[in-house]
Design a protein around this motif. Structure first.
Motif, PDB file in Angstrom:
ATOM      1  N   CYS A 146     -14.823 -12.131  -5.681  1.00  0.00           N
ATOM      2  CA  CYS A 146     -14.100 -13.169  -5.122  1.00  0.00           C
ATOM      3  C   CYS A 146     -13.657 -13.455  -3.711  1.00  0.00           C
ATOM      4  O   CYS A 146     -14.032 -12.375  -3.076  1.00  0.00           O
ATOM      5  CB  CYS A 146     -12.614 -13.177  -5.890  1.00  0.00           C
ATOM      6  N   ALA A 147     -13.637 -14.530  -3.332  1.00  0.00           N
ATOM      7  CA  ALA A 147     -13.115 -14.755  -2.062  1.00  0.00           C
ATOM      8  C   ALA A 147     -11.665 -14.903  -1.897  1.00  0.00           C
ATOM      9  O   ALA A 147     -10.970 -15.144  -2.932  1.00  0.00           O
ATOM     10  CB  ALA A 147     -13.724 -16.036  -1.187  1.00  0.00           C
ATOM     11  N   SER A 148     -10.890 -14.551  -0.861  1.00  0.00           N
ATOM     12  CA  SER A 148      -9.416 -14.254  -1.217  1.00  0.00           C
ATOM     13  C   SER A 148      -8.724 -14.445   0.331  1.00  0.00           C
ATOM     14  O   SER A 148      -9.147 -14.020   1.433  1.00  0.00           O
ATOM     15  CB  SER A 148      -9.184 -13.137  -1.785  1.00  0.00           C
ATOM     16  N   THR A 149      -7.755 -14.914   0.219  1.00  0.00           N
ATOM     17  CA  THR A 149      -6.607 -14.851   1.375  1.00  0.00           C
ATOM     18  C   THR A 149      -5.812 -13.823   0.993  1.00  0.00           C
ATOM     19  O   THR A 149      -4.979 -13.408   1.858  1.00  0.00           O
ATOM     20  CB  THR A 149      -5.523 -16.185   1.341  1.00  0.00           C
ATOM     21  N   GLY A 150      -5.886 -13.148  -0.036  1.00  0.00           N
ATOM     22  CA  GLY A 150      -5.286 -11.875  -0.203  1.00  0.00           C
ATOM     23  C   GLY A 150      -4.771 -11.721  -1.672  1.00  0.00           C
ATOM     24  O   GLY A 150      -4.906 -10.527  -2.488  1.00  0.00           O
ATOM     25  N   ASN A 151      -3.973 -12.555  -2.237  1.00  0.00           N
ATOM     26  CA  ASN A 151      -3.246 -12.287  -3.722  1.00  0.00           C
ATOM     27  C   ASN A 151      -4.474 -12.165  -4.815  1.00  0.00           C
ATOM     28  O   ASN A 151      -4.485 -11.332  -5.787  1.00  0.00           O
ATOM     29  CB  ASN A 151      -2.320 -13.582  -4.074  1.00  0.00           C
ATOM     30  N   THR A 152      -5.795 -13.235  -4.555  1.00  0.00           N
ATOM     31  CA  THR A 152      -6.567 -13.061  -5.700  1.00  0.00           C
ATOM     32  C   THR A 152      -7.215 -11.786  -5.353  1.00  0.00           C
ATOM     33  O   THR A 152      -7.612 -11.221  -6.459  1.00  0.00           O
ATOM     34  CB  THR A 152      -7.762 -14.201  -5.199  1.00  0.00           C
ATOM     35  N   CYS A 154     -16.399  -4.368  -8.532  1.00  0.00           N
ATOM     36  CA  CYS A 154     -15.930  -5.726  -7.930  1.00  0.00           C
ATOM     37  C   CYS A 154     -16.053  -5.550  -6.540  1.00  0.00           C
ATOM     38  O   CYS A 154     -15.608  -4.585  -5.824  1.00  0.00           O
ATOM     39  CB  CYS A 154     -14.456  -5.269  -8.468  1.00  0.00           C
ATOM     40  N   ALA A 155     -16.380  -6.882  -5.881  1.00  0.00           N
ATOM     41  CA  ALA A 155     -16.356  -7.040  -4.572  1.00  0.00           C
ATOM     42  C   ALA A 155     -15.415  -8.013  -4.089  1.00  0.00           C
ATOM     43  O   ALA A 155     -15.397  -8.930  -4.571  1.00  0.00           O
ATOM     44  CB  ALA A 155     -17.707  -7.320  -4.161  1.00  0.00           C
ATOM     45  N   VAL A 156     -14.548  -7.826  -3.162  1.00  0.00           N
ATOM     46  CA  VAL A 156     -13.609  -8.964  -2.634  1.00  0.00           C
ATOM     47  C   VAL A 156     -14.204  -9.205  -1.260  1.00  0.00           C
ATOM     48  O   VAL A 156     -14.218  -8.532  -0.262  1.00  0.00           O
ATOM     49  CB  VAL A 156     -12.358  -8.626  -2.888  1.00  0.00           C
ATOM     50  N   LYS A 189      -1.281  -7.253   0.975  1.00  0.00           N
ATOM     51  CA  LYS A 189      -2.349  -7.561  -0.068  1.00  0.00           C
ATOM     52  C   LYS A 189      -3.798  -6.542   0.287  1.00  0.00           C
ATOM     53  O   LYS A 189      -4.409  -6.453  -0.767  1.00  0.00           O
ATOM     54  CB  LYS A 189      -2.721  -9.169   0.053  1.00  0.00           C
ATOM     55  N   LEU A 190      -4.106  -6.485   1.371  1.00  0.00           N
ATOM     56  CA  LEU A 190      -5.105  -5.728   1.872  1.00  0.00           C
ATOM     57  C   LEU A 190      -4.934  -4.346   1.176  1.00  0.00           C
ATOM     58  O   LEU A 190      -5.935  -3.829   0.750  1.00  0.00           O
ATOM     59  CB  LEU A 190      -5.200  -5.696   3.238  1.00  0.00           C
ATOM     60  N   SER A 191      -3.867  -3.837   1.274  1.00  0.00           N
ATOM     61  CA  SER A 191      -3.715  -2.365   0.741  1.00  0.00           C
ATOM     62  C   SER A 191      -3.905  -2.429  -0.717  1.00  0.00           C
ATOM     63  O   SER A 191      -4.364  -1.412  -1.078  1.00  0.00           O
ATOM     64  CB  SER A 191      -2.085  -2.033   1.198  1.00  0.00           C
ATOM     65  N   GLN A 192      -3.457  -3.255  -1.373  1.00  0.00           N
ATOM     66  CA  GLN A 192      -3.761  -3.526  -2.800  1.00  0.00           C
ATOM     67  C   GLN A 192      -5.154  -3.437  -3.074  1.00  0.00           C
ATOM     68  O   GLN A 192      -5.590  -2.546  -4.162  1.00  0.00           O
ATOM     69  CB  GLN A 192      -3.056  -4.560  -3.433  1.00  0.00           C
ATOM     70  N   ALA A 193      -5.901  -4.173  -2.552  1.00  0.00           N
ATOM     71  CA  ALA A 193      -7.473  -4.337  -2.735  1.00  0.00           C
ATOM     72  C   ALA A 193      -8.192  -2.880  -2.630  1.00  0.00           C
ATOM     73  O   ALA A 193      -8.641  -2.505  -3.457  1.00  0.00           O
ATOM     74  CB  ALA A 193      -7.987  -5.557  -1.756  1.00  0.00           C
ATOM     75  N   MET A 194      -7.539  -2.488  -1.441  1.00  0.00           N
ATOM     76  CA  MET A 194      -8.450  -0.980  -0.973  1.00  0.00           C
ATOM     77  C   MET A 194      -7.820   0.113  -2.125  1.00  0.00           C
ATOM     78  O   MET A 194      -8.465   0.827  -2.766  1.00  0.00           O
ATOM     79  CB  MET A 194      -8.029  -0.683   0.253  1.00  0.00           C
ATOM     80  N   ASP A 195      -6.585  -0.092  -2.491  1.00  0.00           N
ATOM     81  CA  ASP A 195      -6.074   0.945  -3.251  1.00  0.00           C
ATOM     82  C   ASP A 195      -6.443   0.823  -4.853  1.00  0.00           C
ATOM     83  O   ASP A 195      -6.652   1.895  -5.571  1.00  0.00           O
ATOM     84  CB  ASP A 195      -4.303   1.031  -3.316  1.00  0.00           C
ATOM     85  N   TYR A 196      -6.648  -0.430  -5.247  1.00  0.00           N
ATOM     86  CA  TYR A 196      -7.320  -0.647  -6.574  1.00  0.00           C
ATOM     87  C   TYR A 196      -8.755  -0.373  -6.697  1.00  0.00           C
ATOM     88  O   TYR A 196      -9.327  -0.819  -7.677  1.00  0.00           O
ATOM     89  CB  TYR A 196      -6.959  -1.738  -7.110  1.00  0.00           C
ATOM     90  N   GLY A 197      -9.171   0.207  -5.574  1.00  0.00           N
ATOM     91  CA  GLY A 197     -10.801   0.430  -5.817  1.00  0.00           C
ATOM     92  C   GLY A 197     -11.708  -0.606  -5.517  1.00  0.00           C
ATOM     93  O   GLY A 197     -13.042  -0.307  -5.762  1.00  0.00           O
ATOM     94  N   ALA A 198     -11.485  -1.868  -5.041  1.00  0.00           N
ATOM     95  CA  ALA A 198     -12.471  -2.877  -4.850  1.00  0.00           C
ATOM     96  C   ALA A 198     -13.284  -2.514  -3.499  1.00  0.00           C
ATOM     97  O   ALA A 198     -12.899  -2.072  -2.508  1.00  0.00           O
ATOM     98  CB  ALA A 198     -11.694  -4.359  -4.599  1.00  0.00           C
ATOM     99  N   GLN A 199     -14.497  -3.088  -3.590  1.00  0.00           N
ATOM    100  CA  GLN A 199     -15.410  -3.126  -2.395  1.00  0.00           C
ATOM    101  C   GLN A 199     -14.845  -4.210  -1.528  1.00  0.00           C
ATOM    102  O   GLN A 199     -14.862  -5.292  -2.066  1.00  0.00           O
ATOM    103  CB  GLN A 199     -16.898  -3.078  -2.865  1.00  0.00           C
ATOM    104  N   THR A 200     -14.229  -4.075  -0.264  1.00  0.00           N
ATOM    105  CA  THR A 200     -13.461  -4.947   0.421  1.00  0.00           C
ATOM    106  C   THR A 200     -14.578  -5.231   1.542  1.00  0.00           C
ATOM    107  O   THR A 200     -14.874  -4.581   2.386  1.00  0.00           O
ATOM    108  CB  THR A 200     -12.147  -4.544   0.941  1.00  0.00           C
ATOM    109  N   ILE A 201     -14.804  -6.614   1.534  1.00  0.00           N
ATOM    110  CA  ILE A 201     -15.823  -7.089   2.631  1.00  0.00           C
ATOM    111  C   ILE A 201     -15.124  -8.029   3.371  1.00  0.00           C
ATOM    112  O   ILE A 201     -14.616  -9.092   3.142  1.00  0.00           O
ATOM    113  CB  ILE A 201     -17.135  -7.785   2.007  1.00  0.00           C
ATOM    114  N   GLN A 202     -14.780  -7.569   4.897  1.00  0.00           N
ATOM    115  CA  GLN A 202     -14.064  -8.242   5.630  1.00  0.00           C
ATOM    116  C   GLN A 202     -15.317  -9.166   6.472  1.00  0.00           C
ATOM    117  O   GLN A 202     -15.875  -8.744   7.111  1.00  0.00           O
ATOM    118  CB  GLN A 202     -13.425  -7.672   6.839  1.00  0.00           C
ATOM    119  N   ILE A 203     -15.115 -10.417   6.387  1.00  0.00           N
ATOM    120  CA  ILE A 203     -16.107 -11.568   7.045  1.00  0.00           C
ATOM    121  C   ILE A 203     -15.415 -12.050   8.099  1.00  0.00           C
ATOM    122  O   ILE A 203     -14.532 -12.373   8.284  1.00  0.00           O
ATOM    123  CB  ILE A 203     -16.673 -12.665   6.044  1.00  0.00           C
TER     124      ILE A 203
END
Ligand SMILES: [Zn+2]
Length: 451
Positions: free
Chosen positions: A150-156, A171-173, A184-198
């Motif tokens: 997904c692309a996200s401003t955070g909540n997604t 999952c990649a965000v 929101k950023l803390s949640q994505a990392m904590d829940y184990g998503a691959q977090t890609i900052q563009i």
């Protein structure tokens, strides 16, 4: 991915009336392959066992040990019947409340018993997105998806990451660099998503994630996904439920990517079509002034749904101008910091269905309204507070009357964005700032300060 037969009642349909192409729910396409427009989930209602009255859904409260009856989304499953029960995903979303808030009504100089706040921040990941993800991940499981993005401003990203790990999906965000609230950023990392900052904003992320999904065959979880919006319809069912199975006069919702407003209009249209409600409430969609594409297009450029014959030239010219100016949206309400909302046309349809209106409010108004919701309610993230700030405008204009029943959708939890809250209070940024008081480590002086 394999194409499965749908449950018999549901299918996907292009929203462009000149196309109107229909597709099986087992197809993973997200945009009409024929004309590129958005898709809807549609139903052959005569094949769905919809109850005669909405109040019949209340019986499910007695079966809360049944996971689908416990879910605030699947409790209403006949109204989003696109997926067999064995694929339905739930992590307990939708246990949210409609709070009558007399203190904020009085602050707004409304009749005290007329204001209601729908707290979607009480969802498992802390935002309304979980309603949509329960539905979209069910579809993902139905079609056998193995990985998602997904692309996200955070909540997604927070919600996708949470549902992905509970479904066992990779999952990649995609998030815009520096454009996401800390919680929101803390949640994505904590829940184990691959977090890609563009290096870019949400609109850049949205473009990239669509390309990546189609190249790598990942399941896309943005609100472009029509099944997400099916889940988000249930927020309206719960507001109706909270009002004793009655509809309010107004729904007020923040406007970002316009998934909620799109889903809410569809929900009311279907309920009216089914004879389950007698009238459709009006809807106000509130932008931030730093990301006010919808306000500009609707109020100034006079863009309308026009039975689906939307004037694409107006939109194309508008976006070309944004590009020429190298425009990037800016607001402290990061959840609605979006300049090219993907659900624009569906939102125009909702405006048509709900006799809707659009307004924009400043960041200052948003932060003040947020402090009021914190002081008298359960708090919310900045974007949610656009609703109360917008309502203040609409009361002053006389568009909303003081004795009309208004339900504001508070989309996210206050802890989603602690920085905005802390700065507002500590830096005394607004009239409702409540900064901490410095005290010496001395009992008498502390007592003096408290008295
Ligand atoms: Zn089409």
């Amino acid at each position: 991915m394999c194409s499965l037969k749908h449950t018999g009642a549901a299918y996907q349909k292009c929203i462009n009336p000149d196309c109107g192409a229909e597709f099986d729910c087992g197809e993973v396409i997200f945009k009409c392959p024929k004309c590129g427009e958005l898709l809807d989930a549609q139903y052959n209602w005569d094949k769905v066992p919809v109850p005669d009255r909405l109040s019949d859904f209340a019986k499910r409260w007695a079966n809360r040990d049944n996971r689908l009856d416990f879910s605030g989304v699947w409790r209403f499953r006949e109204l989003l019947d696109f997926c067999p029960d064995q694929h339905k995903v739930t992590i307990g979303e939708g246990q949210t409340i409609l709070q009558q808030n007399c203190a904020i009504a009085e602050y707004l100089e409304m009749k005290a018993d007329c204001l209601y706040l729908q707290y979607e921040g009480l969802n498992p990941s802390g935002s309304f997105k979980d309603n949509g993800m329960a539905a979209a991940f069910s579809h993902a499981m139905m079609v056998g998806a193995k990985s998602c993005a997904c692309a996200s401003t955070g909540n997604t990203s927070a919600s996708v990451a949470l549902y992905a790990h509970s479904c066992g999906l990779k999952c990649a965000v995609f998030i815009g660099s520096g454009r996401i609230a800390f919680g929101k950023l803390s949640q994505a990392m904590d829940y184990g998503a691959q977090t890609i900052q563009i290096k870019g904003d949400f609109d850049d992320c949205m473009r990239q994630v669509q390309a990546v999904c189609s190249k790598l065959g990942l399941y896309l979880l943005n609100s472009l996904n029509p099944f997400r919006l099916e889940g988000q319809k249930t927020i309206m069912y719960r507001i109706i439920e909270g009002l004793g199975w009655d509809v309010p006069d107004w729904i007020i919702v923040p406007g970002g990517n316009l998934g909620n407003s799109s889903a809410f209009g569809k929900a009311f249209y279907e309920l009216k079509q089914l004879g389950l409600i007698e009238r459709i409430p009006r809807m106000a969609i509130i932008n931030a002034t730093g990301a006010d594409t919808l306000t500009d297009l609707v109020n100034n450029k006079k863009l309308i749904w026009n039975n689906g014959q939307v004037d694409q030239q107006i939109i194309d010219d508008y976006y070309a101008d944004l590009t020429a100016r190298n425009f990037s949206p800016h607001t402290c309400a990061s959840a609605i910091e979006i300049a090219r909302p993907v659900n624009l046309k569906k939102c125009l349809r909702s405006i048509d269905i709900c006799d809707g209106i659009v307004r924009a409010v400043s960041d200052e108004e948003i932060c003040d309204a947020k402090a009021i919701i914190g002081k008298y309610g359960l708090g919310c993230e900045p974007a949610s507070a656009a609703t109360i700030a917008g309502l203040k405008h609409l009361l002053a204009e006389g568009v909303v009357e003081k004795d009309q029943r208004v339900a504001c959708v508070l989309t996210g939890h206050p802890l989603k964005d602690p920085n905005v809250t802390v700065n507002y209070h500590k830096e005394k940024q607004g009239q409702f700032s409540n900064p901490p008081i410095e005290a010496p480590n001395d009992l008498e002086q502390i007592i003096k300060l408290i008295q």
